[in-house]
Write a protein that holds these residues in place. Structure first.
Motif, PDB file in Angstrom:
ATOM      1  N   GLY A  90       6.185  58.985  17.202  1.00 39.58           N
ATOM      2  CA  GLY A  90       6.292  58.635  19.138  1.00 39.58           C
ATOM      3  C   GLY A  90       8.321  60.031  19.376  1.00 39.58           C
ATOM      4  O   GLY A  90       8.505  60.590  18.816  1.00 39.58           O
ATOM      5  N   PRO A  91       8.254  59.582  20.585  1.00 35.73           N
ATOM      6  CA  PRO A  91       9.455  60.093  20.846  1.00 35.73           C
ATOM      7  C   PRO A  91      11.055  59.473  20.152  1.00 35.73           C
ATOM      8  O   PRO A  91      10.252  59.225  19.804  1.00 35.73           O
ATOM      9  N   PRO A  92      11.615  60.784  20.421  1.00 35.15           N
ATOM     10  CA  PRO A  92      12.749  60.396  18.809  1.00 35.15           C
ATOM     11  C   PRO A  92      13.849  59.394  19.550  1.00 35.15           C
ATOM     12  O   PRO A  92      13.836  59.050  20.760  1.00 35.15           O
ATOM     13  N   LEU A  93      14.081  58.361  18.611  1.00 33.44           N
ATOM     14  CA  LEU A  93      15.024  57.794  19.631  1.00 33.44           C
ATOM     15  C   LEU A  93      16.928  58.629  19.043  1.00 33.44           C
ATOM     16  O   LEU A  93      17.154  59.220  18.413  1.00 33.44           O
ATOM     17  N   THR A  94      17.466  58.920  20.877  1.00 38.37           N
ATOM     18  CA  THR A  94      18.553  59.489  20.989  1.00 38.37           C
ATOM     19  C   THR A  94      19.761  58.846  20.881  1.00 38.37           C
ATOM     20  O   THR A  94      19.772  57.755  21.599  1.00 38.37           O
ATOM     21  N   MET A  95      20.835  58.406  19.860  1.00 34.46           N
ATOM     22  CA  MET A  95      21.670  57.371  20.160  1.00 34.46           C
ATOM     23  C   MET A  95      23.431  58.618  20.027  1.00 34.46           C
ATOM     24  O   MET A  95      23.663  59.187  19.566  1.00 34.46           O
ATOM     25  N   THR A  96      24.169  57.474  20.375  1.00 34.07           N
ATOM     26  CA  THR A  96      25.739  58.818  20.018  1.00 34.07           C
ATOM     27  C   THR A  96      26.348  57.589  19.663  1.00 34.07           C
ATOM     28  O   THR A  96      26.739  56.739  19.485  1.00 34.07           O
ATOM     29  N   TRP A  97      26.980  58.486  18.288  1.00 31.83           N
ATOM     30  CA  TRP A  97      28.287  57.110  17.481  1.00 31.83           C
ATOM     31  C   TRP A  97      30.184  57.824  18.755  1.00 31.83           C
ATOM     32  O   TRP A  97      30.042  58.762  18.762  1.00 31.83           O
ATOM     33  N   ASP A  98      29.736  56.372  18.992  1.00 38.86           N
ATOM     34  CA  ASP A  98      31.285  56.351  19.606  1.00 38.86           C
ATOM     35  C   ASP A  98      32.491  56.219  18.151  1.00 38.86           C
ATOM     36  O   ASP A  98      32.765  55.120  17.710  1.00 38.86           O
ATOM     37  N   GLU A  99      33.090  57.165  18.184  1.00 35.70           N
ATOM     38  CA  GLU A  99      34.363  56.931  17.048  1.00 35.70           C
ATOM     39  C   GLU A  99      35.166  56.027  17.418  1.00 35.70           C
ATOM     40  O   GLU A  99      35.852  54.858  16.123  1.00 35.70           O
TER      41      GLU A  99
END
Length: 107
Positions: A90-99
């Protein structure tokens, strides 16, 4: 897409083996540091996590940090809770780390 063995690092989260690696330096600068994760034994959908830090390269104007295994483990746990199925294509799951809040946000 499977991660290359050379340059990737193993990590085990909740008894499951994964591999991860910091993505190569981007061509656009400044650009955030990011890493990618896949399940070691059944590569499927990737997890791509962007961090609010620059690649360790002078002159980018963003603080440079090191990607630590604890961040990777936290990202894996959060992604699994949000429905990431690393053993299925499947497509990649993209996430952002919020420091500042130490959380991950979907992109």
């Amino acid at each position: 897409m499977a991660l290359p063995r050379k340059g990737s690092r193993p990590i085990t989260v909740d008894g499951v083996d994964y591999r991860w690696m910091v993505r190569r330096r981007p061509t656009v600068h400044p650009a955030p540091l990011s890493f990618v994760v896949e399940r070691a034994d059944e590569p499927g959908a990737l997890l791509v996590v962007s961090l609010p830090w620059a690649h360790p390269r002078p002159g980018q104007g963003l603080p440079a940090e090191v990607v630590r295994p604890g961040i990777v483990a936290s990202a894996i746990t959060t992604a699994l809770g949000r429905g990431w199925r690393p053993a299925q294509p499947g497509p990649p799951l993209t996430m952002t780390w919020d420091e500042p809040t130490s959380t991950l946000d979907d992109s």
